[in-house]
Scaffold this active site. Sequence first.
Site, PDB file in Angstrom:
ATOM      1  N   SER A 120       0.822  -1.211   0.000  1.00  0.00           N
ATOM      2  CA  SER A 120       0.000   0.000   0.000  1.00  0.00           C
ATOM      3  C   SER A 120       0.858   1.264   0.000  1.00  0.00           C
ATOM      4  CB  SER A 120      -0.874   0.040   1.252  1.00  0.00           C
ATOM      5  OG  SER A 120      -1.714  -1.071   1.301  1.00  0.00           O
ATOM      6  N   HIS A 141      -0.396  -2.005  -7.394  1.00  0.00           N
ATOM      7  CA  HIS A 141      -1.209  -1.834  -6.190  1.00  0.00           C
ATOM      8  C   HIS A 141      -2.708  -1.898  -6.496  1.00  0.00           C
ATOM      9  CE1 HIS A 141      -2.624   0.943  -2.746  1.00  0.00           C
ATOM     10  NE2 HIS A 141      -2.632  -0.307  -2.354  1.00  0.00           N
ATOM     11  N   GLU A 153      -2.584   0.839  -9.292  1.00  0.00           N
ATOM     12  CA  GLU A 153      -1.489   1.809  -9.415  1.00  0.00           C
ATOM     13  C   GLU A 153      -0.213   1.059  -9.782  1.00  0.00           C
ATOM     14  OE1 GLU A 153      -2.699   5.262  -6.174  1.00  0.00           O
ATOM     15  OE2 GLU A 153      -1.810   3.426  -5.420  1.00  0.00           O
ATOM     16  N   ASN A 192      -3.626   6.293  -1.568  1.00  0.00           N
ATOM     17  CA  ASN A 192      -3.445   6.285  -0.115  1.00  0.00           C
ATOM     18  C   ASN A 192      -3.007   7.633   0.431  1.00  0.00           C
ATOM     19  OD1 ASN A 192      -4.434   3.847   0.810  1.00  0.00           O
ATOM     20  ND2 ASN A 192      -2.593   2.744   0.207  1.00  0.00           N
TER      21      ASN A 192
HETATM   22  N1  3HC Z   1     -15.736  -8.822  -1.990  1.00  0.00           N
HETATM   23  C1  3HC Z   1     -16.109  -9.121  -3.251  1.00  0.00           C
HETATM   24  N2  3HC Z   1     -17.139  -8.547  -3.864  1.00  0.00           N
HETATM   25  C2  3HC Z   1     -17.849  -7.653  -3.159  1.00  0.00           C
HETATM   26  C3  3HC Z   1     -17.507  -7.295  -1.840  1.00  0.00           C
HETATM   27  C4  3HC Z   1     -16.403  -7.931  -1.251  1.00  0.00           C
HETATM   28  N3  3HC Z   1     -15.975  -7.641  -0.018  1.00  0.00           N
HETATM   29  N4  3HC Z   1     -18.389  -6.357  -1.400  1.00  0.00           N
HETATM   30  C5  3HC Z   1     -19.233  -6.153  -2.404  1.00  0.00           C
HETATM   31  N5  3HC Z   1     -18.917  -6.916  -3.465  1.00  0.00           N
HETATM   32  C6  3HC Z   1     -19.573  -6.955  -4.758  1.00  0.00           C
HETATM   33  C7  3HC Z   1     -20.958  -7.551  -4.665  1.00  0.00           C
HETATM   34  O1  3HC Z   1     -20.915  -8.953  -4.837  1.00  0.00           O
HETATM   35  C8  3HC Z   1     -21.658  -6.847  -5.808  1.00  0.00           C
HETATM   36  O2  3HC Z   1     -21.296  -7.465  -7.026  1.00  0.00           O
HETATM   37  P1  3HC Z   1     -22.333  -7.502  -8.279  1.00  0.00           P
HETATM   38  O3  3HC Z   1     -22.949  -6.139  -8.377  1.00  0.00           O
HETATM   39  O4  3HC Z   1     -21.486  -7.842  -9.453  1.00  0.00           O
HETATM   40  O5  3HC Z   1     -23.330  -8.543  -7.926  1.00  0.00           O
HETATM   41  C9  3HC Z   1     -21.028  -5.460  -5.832  1.00  0.00           C
HETATM   42  O6  3HC Z   1     -19.749  -5.597  -5.166  1.00  0.00           O
HETATM   43  C10 3HC Z   1     -21.849  -4.424  -5.090  1.00  0.00           C
HETATM   44  O7  3HC Z   1     -22.086  -4.930  -3.786  1.00  0.00           O
HETATM   45  P2  3HC Z   1     -23.172  -4.379  -2.786  1.00  0.00           P
HETATM   46  O8  3HC Z   1     -24.377  -3.901  -3.571  1.00  0.00           O
HETATM   47  O9  3HC Z   1     -23.392  -5.412  -1.734  1.00  0.00           O
HETATM   48  O10 3HC Z   1     -22.476  -3.205  -2.014  1.00  0.00           O
HETATM   49  P3  3HC Z   1     -22.131  -1.738  -2.445  1.00  0.00           P
HETATM   50  O11 3HC Z   1     -22.803  -1.294  -3.675  1.00  0.00           O
HETATM   51  O12 3HC Z   1     -22.281  -0.972  -1.199  1.00  0.00           O
HETATM   52  O13 3HC Z   1     -20.554  -1.834  -2.800  1.00  0.00           O
HETATM   53  C11 3HC Z   1     -18.319  -1.649  -2.182  1.00  0.00           C
HETATM   54  C12 3HC Z   1     -19.656  -2.341  -1.913  1.00  0.00           C
HETATM   55  C13 3HC Z   1     -17.859  -1.924  -3.611  1.00  0.00           C
HETATM   56  C14 3HC Z   1     -17.310  -2.227  -1.212  1.00  0.00           C
HETATM   57  C15 3HC Z   1     -18.518  -0.092  -1.987  1.00  0.00           C
HETATM   58  O14 3HC Z   1     -19.047   0.148  -0.704  1.00  0.00           O
HETATM   59  C16 3HC Z   1     -17.251   0.698  -2.150  1.00  0.00           C
HETATM   60  O15 3HC Z   1     -16.847   1.030  -3.250  1.00  0.00           O
HETATM   61  N6  3HC Z   1     -16.604   1.037  -1.024  1.00  0.00           N
HETATM   62  C17 3HC Z   1     -15.365   1.784  -1.018  1.00  0.00           C
HETATM   63  C18 3HC Z   1     -14.215   0.832  -1.160  1.00  0.00           C
HETATM   64  C19 3HC Z   1     -12.909   1.562  -1.211  1.00  0.00           C
HETATM   65  O16 3HC Z   1     -12.813   2.759  -1.062  1.00  0.00           O
HETATM   66  N7  3HC Z   1     -11.832   0.790  -1.424  1.00  0.00           N
HETATM   67  C20 3HC Z   1     -10.495   1.301  -1.432  1.00  0.00           C
HETATM   68  C21 3HC Z   1      -9.905   1.108  -0.089  1.00  0.00           C
HETATM   69  S1  3HC Z   1      -8.294   1.715   0.014  1.00  0.00           S
HETATM   70  C22 3HC Z   1      -7.342   0.423  -0.434  1.00  0.00           C
HETATM   71  O17 3HC Z   1      -7.780  -0.657  -0.734  1.00  0.00           O
HETATM   72  C23 3HC Z   1      -5.907   0.696  -0.461  1.00  0.00           C
HETATM   73  C24 3HC Z   1      -5.142  -0.248   0.369  1.00  0.00           C
HETATM   74  O18 3HC Z   1      -3.785  -0.027   0.148  1.00  0.00           O
HETATM   75  C25 3HC Z   1      -5.445  -0.123   1.852  1.00  0.00           C
END
Ligand code: 3HC
Length: 285
Positions: A120, A141, A153, A192
């Site tokens: 990250s 990433h 990334e 990040n």
């Molecule tokens: N794993 C796999 N698939 C998932 C999932 C998970 N944990 N959560 C949701 N999904 C899938 C569902 O199966 C669904 O798929 P489909 O539409 O193809 O059937 C789709 O995502 C939408 O799911 P939901 O309707 O249940 O939920 P949301 O519409 O609320 O979406 C989310 C969930 C995509 C997680 C959304 O809330 C989101 O975009 N959140 C922000 C995530 C984010 O910011 N990530 C970046 C984090 S920073 C990072 O990763 C950097 C690292 O270095 C720390």
Amino acid sequence: MEINKIAVIGAGNMGHQIALSAVLSGFQVTCIDTNADILNKAIQFADNYLTERVNKGKLTSEAANQARTNLAFVPTVEQAVAEADLVIEAIIEKLAVKRKLFAQVDKLCPAHTILATNSSYIVSSKIADATTRPDKVCNMHFFNPALVMKLVEVVKGPHVSDETVESVMHVAKKMGKIPVLLHKEIYGFLVNRLLQVTRQEALKLLDMGVASFEDIDTAAMNGLGYPMGPFQLLDLTGVDLAYHVGMEKYRESGDPADRPSPTVVEKFTKGEWGKKVGKGFYDYE
Ligand code: 3HC
């Protein structure tokens, strides 16, 4: 260079979903974790996920069966990387551990293999010199959840060859991702760095007692249109990750301001690491 076989090292929060994304895009994939519990959880997740996708009508049963054939979860690094064209490391966020792993992988995989880190924050130039192929070591990433999030990334440190960058960008596109290329190494890359600002402010507001974490999340979602609030996101990406990243930065800089916030330290110590353990800021049981 043509990449057909990908090895993902680490089957935790990120690794198992990177492996599934890759296999569903037509690559042959091995995914390794030396922790049997994590490996078993990943196997279970992959099985359930593929079944659910078929049930949802998002995947044909032939494609799910193909994915099952092309994805192998294995318990040793040797098995995972022996034939890989690309290795994607997704293990704990500790530089010394990553360097040791890259030195080991360098000896075990073919000379042409590209070694990417999903770190990250840690830039690949801090790892590349642990191998005999620094030109083939770069950052790739992914974002959590890796099966859903499109961005990747790719970072071109000064030691990375154009061919390596080209191959990794191509793999990301083939995986249905949207890669962005960073021409310079920088701590935290793009996302990040942006995320850290919101997260630090959210933790500060909580530590100051200004509002509850639920209300801070509600504010971010309903006032800024974020899909998740900063505390929900911390639970998703892992409080342990936030702790290790903060400690790693503090060890390097010696600046107390880089230490993880008191709330993160408390949650880490209590084992409340987020969604993956059933409890973080929120309760998932
Ligand atoms: N794993 C796999 N698939 C998932 C999932 C998970 N944990 N959560 C949701 N999904 C899938 C569902 O199966 C669904 O798929 P489909 O539409 O193809 O059937 C789709 O995502 C939408 O799911 P939901 O309707 O249940 O939920 P949301 O519409 O609320 O979406 C989310 C969930 C995509 C997680 C959304 O809330 C989101 O975009 N959140 C922000 C995530 C984010 O910011 N990530 C970046 C984090 S920073 C990072 O990763 C950097 C690292 O270095 C720390």
